[in-house]
Every structure is written in structure tokens, then in C-alpha cells.
Design an enzyme around this catalytic site. Sequence first.
Site, mmCIF file in Angstrom:
data_model
loop_
_atom_site.group_PDB
_atom_site.id
_atom_site.type_symbol
_atom_site.label_atom_id
_atom_site.label_comp_id
_atom_site.label_asym_id
_atom_site.label_seq_id
_atom_site.Cartn_x
_atom_site.Cartn_y
_atom_site.Cartn_z
ATOM 1 N N HIS A 198 0.843 -1.201 0.000
ATOM 2 C CA HIS A 198 0.000 0.000 0.000
ATOM 3 C C HIS A 198 0.871 1.241 0.000
ATOM 4 O O HIS A 198 1.976 1.241 0.529
ATOM 5 C CB HIS A 198 -0.957 0.021 1.195
ATOM 6 C CG HIS A 198 -0.295 -0.164 2.518
ATOM 7 N ND1 HIS A 198 0.096 -1.398 2.993
ATOM 8 C CD2 HIS A 198 0.069 0.724 3.469
ATOM 9 C CE1 HIS A 198 0.658 -1.261 4.174
ATOM 10 N NE2 HIS A 198 0.662 0.026 4.495
ATOM 11 N N PHE A 199 0.336 2.287 -0.587
ATOM 12 C CA PHE A 199 0.979 3.594 -0.613
ATOM 13 C C PHE A 199 0.161 4.541 0.248
ATOM 14 O O PHE A 199 -1.055 4.615 0.090
ATOM 15 C CB PHE A 199 1.033 4.159 -2.042
ATOM 16 C CG PHE A 199 1.989 3.426 -2.943
ATOM 17 C CD1 PHE A 199 1.706 2.145 -3.389
ATOM 18 C CD2 PHE A 199 3.170 4.024 -3.350
ATOM 19 C CE1 PHE A 199 2.583 1.468 -4.213
ATOM 20 C CE2 PHE A 199 4.057 3.355 -4.185
ATOM 21 C CZ PHE A 199 3.765 2.072 -4.608
HETATM 22 P P1 5GP Z 1 1.645 0.546 7.421
HETATM 23 O O1 5GP Z 1 2.310 0.815 8.732
HETATM 24 O O2 5GP Z 1 1.420 -0.923 7.181
HETATM 25 O O3 5GP Z 1 2.376 1.208 6.278
HETATM 26 O O4 5GP Z 1 0.237 1.270 7.486
HETATM 27 C C1 5GP Z 1 -0.980 0.613 7.634
HETATM 28 C C2 5GP Z 1 -2.064 1.668 7.673
HETATM 29 O O5 5GP Z 1 -3.315 1.023 7.566
HETATM 30 C C3 5GP Z 1 -2.102 2.468 8.989
HETATM 31 O O6 5GP Z 1 -1.953 3.863 8.695
HETATM 32 C C4 5GP Z 1 -3.470 2.161 9.578
HETATM 33 O O7 5GP Z 1 -4.083 3.262 10.181
HETATM 34 C C5 5GP Z 1 -4.258 1.694 8.362
HETATM 35 N N1 5GP Z 1 -5.310 0.727 8.665
HETATM 36 C C6 5GP Z 1 -5.178 -0.385 9.433
HETATM 37 N N2 5GP Z 1 -6.348 -1.049 9.495
HETATM 38 C C7 5GP Z 1 -7.238 -0.333 8.732
HETATM 39 C C8 5GP Z 1 -8.612 -0.524 8.409
HETATM 40 O O8 5GP Z 1 -9.269 -1.467 8.827
HETATM 41 N N3 5GP Z 1 -9.181 0.409 7.602
HETATM 42 C C9 5GP Z 1 -8.484 1.484 7.110
HETATM 43 N N4 5GP Z 1 -9.156 2.333 6.318
HETATM 44 N N5 5GP Z 1 -7.187 1.687 7.407
HETATM 45 C C10 5GP Z 1 -6.571 0.792 8.213
#
Ligand code: 5GP
Length: 139
Positions: free
Chosen positions: A99-100
Site C-alpha cells: 500500500h501507498f
Molecule cells: P503501514 O504501517 O502498514 O504502512 O500502514 C498501515 C495503515 O493502515 C495504517 O496507517 C493504519 O491506520 C491503516 N489501517 C489499518 N487497518 C485499517 C482498516 O481497517 N481500515 C483502514 N481504512 N485503514 C486501516
Amino acid sequence: MAETIFSRIIAGDIPCYRVYEDDRVLAFLDINPLSRGHTLIVPKEAAETLDQLSDESAAAIGRCLPRIARAVLAATGATSYNVLQNNGAAAHQAVAHVHFHLIPKQGDGAGLGMVWRPTDLPAAEGEKLAREVAEKIAD
Ligand code: 5GP
């Protein structure tokens, strides 16, 4: 690849605040935004990290990313933003599906905080490393 929260959102099992969707990409608001308009752009392909993503999904992300950025800026009034893409737990990846993050920088300072510690690149190391990486790309 194991199911993740994002594969469940892509499948429609979990709701999201969707801002964009095409055959290969889904973009939606981050549930815990660093700033207003913090958006996640996610390939539908089940890949854990960017290096595992197909050229087709990467191209699809590249095609829509500037358009989504323009729309988020227009909707939020922000004029600066960061695009962040974490790979691996050590690099702060919490959700194991590529993801970005598109994170507007708001006037109140809200947005991505960064610690940037530049070091030197000696010429010998630069030449050697660039050659090694170029050879790997050509493989
Ligand atoms: P990472 O640290 O993996 O780059 O970021 C993951 C992102 O996903 C975090 O900013 C977190 O807030 C978001 N996130 C986690 N679970 C969910 C969800 O169920 N729905 C949405 N819309 N965002 C999520």
C-alpha cells in the site's frame, strides 16, 4: 498470501471510505489518519511488499496516483504532501499487503513526521554499488 485487513476491504467484507477504484486498484481513507485526507492506495493483487508486485499492478498504481493526489489536495486545501510506502516490519509495515500512503501536510503541522540522517557516499562505494544494482536489474 495470508488474508489481511486490506484483502478483506478489497473483497468488500469490511467497509471503507472509498475514494477511487478500478480493475487493479482501490484507494480509501486511512482509518487512523496522520492528517486530514490521509489516503491509502492499494493494488488488488495480493502481494506483501513492493518488490513482489507485478509490473501490471505497479503500472496501474502509477497511473492513478497523481490523479488521486490532485483530488486529495483539491478536497483538503493542502498544497504539500508525502507519499510513503513501507515494506517489512522493520520498515514499519503493519499490514502485509502492498500500500501507498498519501499524506497531506496541513497548516497546523499535521502530517508525516520524519527523521532523516544523511551519510556520505564515497566514490569507490558509489561506483561498486551502482554497478551491482544495475547488474541485478539486468538479470
Ligand atoms: P503501514 O504501517 O502498514 O504502512 O500502514 C498501515 C495503515 O493502515 C495504517 O496507517 C493504519 O491506520 C491503516 N489501517 C489499518 N487497518 C485499517 C482498516 O481497517 N481500515 C483502514 N481504512 N485503514 C486501516
